[in-house]
Design a protein around this motif. Structure first.
Motif, short mmCIF file in Angstrom:
data_model
loop_
_atom_site.label_atom_id
_atom_site.label_comp_id
_atom_site.label_asym_id
_atom_site.label_seq_id
_atom_site.Cartn_x
_atom_site.Cartn_y
_atom_site.Cartn_z
N ALA A 22 42.28 -7.84 4.98
CA ALA A 22 41.97 -9.19 5.45
C ALA A 22 41.11 -9.14 6.69
O ALA A 22 41.10 -8.16 7.44
CB ALA A 22 43.26 -9.97 5.73
N GLY A 23 40.33 -10.22 6.92
CA GLY A 23 39.49 -10.37 8.10
C GLY A 23 39.35 -11.84 8.45
O GLY A 23 40.14 -12.68 8.01
N ARG A 24 38.31 -12.16 9.23
CA ARG A 24 38.08 -13.54 9.66
C ARG A 24 36.60 -13.90 9.53
O ARG A 24 35.72 -13.04 9.63
CB ARG A 24 38.48 -13.72 11.13
CG ARG A 24 39.95 -13.50 11.42
CD ARG A 24 40.74 -14.76 11.19
NE ARG A 24 42.18 -14.58 11.45
CZ ARG A 24 43.08 -15.52 11.29
NH1 ARG A 24 42.71 -16.72 10.88
NH2 ARG A 24 44.36 -15.28 11.51
N ILE A 25 36.33 -15.19 9.31
CA ILE A 25 34.95 -15.67 9.28
C ILE A 25 34.41 -15.69 10.70
O ILE A 25 35.00 -16.29 11.61
CB ILE A 25 34.88 -17.09 8.67
CG1 ILE A 25 35.25 -17.06 7.19
CG2 ILE A 25 33.49 -17.70 8.85
CD1 ILE A 25 34.27 -16.31 6.32
N THR A 26 33.26 -15.01 10.89
CA THR A 26 32.63 -14.96 12.22
C THR A 26 31.27 -15.65 12.25
O THR A 26 30.67 -15.78 13.32
CB THR A 26 32.46 -13.49 12.66
OG1 THR A 26 31.63 -12.81 11.71
CG2 THR A 26 33.81 -12.80 12.75
#
Length: 456
Positions: A22-26
């Motif tokens: 998982a990650g994040r929108i940057t």
């Protein structure tokens, strides 16, 4: 392997991953979405899911650059904001099976006809390299198509790959449907890339009909879908054809159209930052088309063959436009549909002089090749003199070759529109009879000589 419904369902459940990175929108832009925290774990073409306020949004990795991963969403991206969670997800399990025949599916193998559909036991990659060339057989036997012109002057043989070049409204869809019901094959796989939603149902119900669907698998992605889904439809249809070929079946693959596949590829490439330099297409378009088409063709030992027909949309009959030019270079022949012929009322509106089958002369016998050469000579003579004939400037007796072309033209024109269900031998008998009128017909210019004709 357990090929029962329970066994196939268990295979689907067993393939599901419990945990995914998982990650994040940057970053958010019209070109795509940037996700942080996934660079080391992502691979080109991997699938991702974004949890935004509008609900889960699927996307595909199209570039991996330093700390960020560029995602191309499968929707508009509306509602996505900075910090939204992103996770990599496995692609759907794409595993064709015999009970896919008669069904309409999307590029992920999900049914589009409202009925449940389980994948088979053996998953297949949508994008895979073609068979090794040294292990492939030569082109096979001549196939009956149901069209006299294609059974004689432009033969189609088993394992051949041809292009169908046409503008809009000249009978391309009707010809594809005729091939789907008339060509000798065990399974028909039809890929509809970027088709209009309204036309999809019309093609299946009215154009293709129950007879065509009885042995067909239709893979469709409509024009409103994201470009990666449209491009995926061409690969998915080819993967389905490969499944049946590897099982020893002889497959007819109809892909409509390579033009829309190339346009989808262009959109993906542009979003990834690749410049366009081939009249609007990026340099990677040619290799993408070649990689797709090379997967069709003759199989290896113990396999069947994939006979493929790829349609190309040519604006204004421009055979030199980039996609048409790229495709001609990798295929075993091309069939050109002409608008003037269609407007003259002849179907199929094939311009024989601009079309070629590279299966010749091997696909025909010595006498048959002589008939083909004679017919082409008459068509060429008529084409060269057509303007003078229509204007009333040609005087009978001026040129024996032109006189013979004038005599044979009505019968030959009727032959080019002939449908036959009795095979290639009967088609050559009909061609012989048509050509006989050049020797026994009158030398006068026939009435109606001004109607649209091959090359006109």
């Amino acid at each position: 392997m357990d090929d029962s419904l329970l066994g196939r369902a268990a295979a689907v459940i067993g393939a599901a991953a419990a945990r995914m990175p998982a990650g994040r929108i940057t970053g958010v832009s019209a070109a795509g979405l940037v996700a942080g925290g996934l660079s080391r774990l992502s691979r080109l073409g991997a699938r991702a899911e974004i949890l935004c306020e509008a609900g889960p949004l699927r996307a595909e990795v199209i570039r991996i650059d330093g700390p960020g991963v560029l995602l191309l969403p499968e929707g508009t991206g509306e509602g996505v904001g900075l910090g939204d969670p992103v996770r990599l997800v496995p692609p759907p399990r794409f595993a064709p099976a015999d009970d896919w025949i008669g069904r309409v599916i999307d590029p992920d193998g999900c049914p589009l006809d409202g009925r449940p559909l389980l994948p088979g036991l053996v998953p297949r990659r949508l994008r895979r390299p073609p068979p090794a060339p040294e292990g492939r057989r030569a082109l096979g036997a001549r196939l009956a198509t149901g069209y006299a012109v294609l059974d004689t002057l432009l033969p189609l043989v088993r394992g051949q790959r041809i292009g169908l070049f046409a503008g809009s409204g000249v009978g391309k869809s009707m010809l594809l449907a005729g091939l789907a019901t008339g060509v000798e094959a065990d399974v028909i796989v039809i890929g509809l890339v970027g088709e209009r939603g309204r036309e999809l149902r019309h093609f299946i119900d009215d154009v293709l009909g129950p007879d065509g669907m009885r042995r067909a698998v239709v893979v469709a992605a409509t024009s409103d879908r994201a470009p990666q889904i449209r491009a995926r439809a061409a690969h998915a249809a080819t993967a389905v054809a490969e499944h049946f070929r590897d099982a020893g079946r002889n497959v007819l693959l109809l892909l409509d159209s390579v033009t829309r596949f190339a346009e989808a590829h262009r959109e993906i490439a542009a979003a990834g930052g690749e410049p366009a330099n081939l009249r609007g297409f990026p340099a990677s378009t040619g290799p993408a088309i070649a990689a797709l088409c090379e997967r069709a063709g003759p199989g290896g030992a113990g396999q069947g063959d994939i006979t493929a027909v790829y349609s190309v949309l040519v604006a204004g009959s421009d055979m030199e436009e980039p996609v048409a030019d790229m495709l001609r270079g990798v295929l075993d022949g091309h069939v050109v549909l002409d608008r003037a012929i269609a407007e003259g009322g002849r179907f199929p509106a094939i311009d024989v002089l601009r079309s070629v089958s590279r299966a010749l002369p091997a696909a025909a016998g010595r006498v048959e090749n002589q008939l083909i050469a004679e017919a082409r000579a008459h068509l060429g003579a008529w084409d060269r003199a057509a303007l003078m004939i229509r204007a009333g400037l040609y005087a009978a007796g001026s040129d024996p070759q032109t006189d013979a072309a004038i005599a044979v033209q009505p019968a030959l024109e009727e032959f080019l529109a002939l449908r036959t269900a009795t095979g290639t031998d009967a088609a050559f008998v009909a061609l012989r009879k048509a050509l006989a009128s050049a020797r026994h017909g009158t030398q006068a210019v026939p009435e109606g000589a001004g109607r649209a004709t091959p090359g006109g």
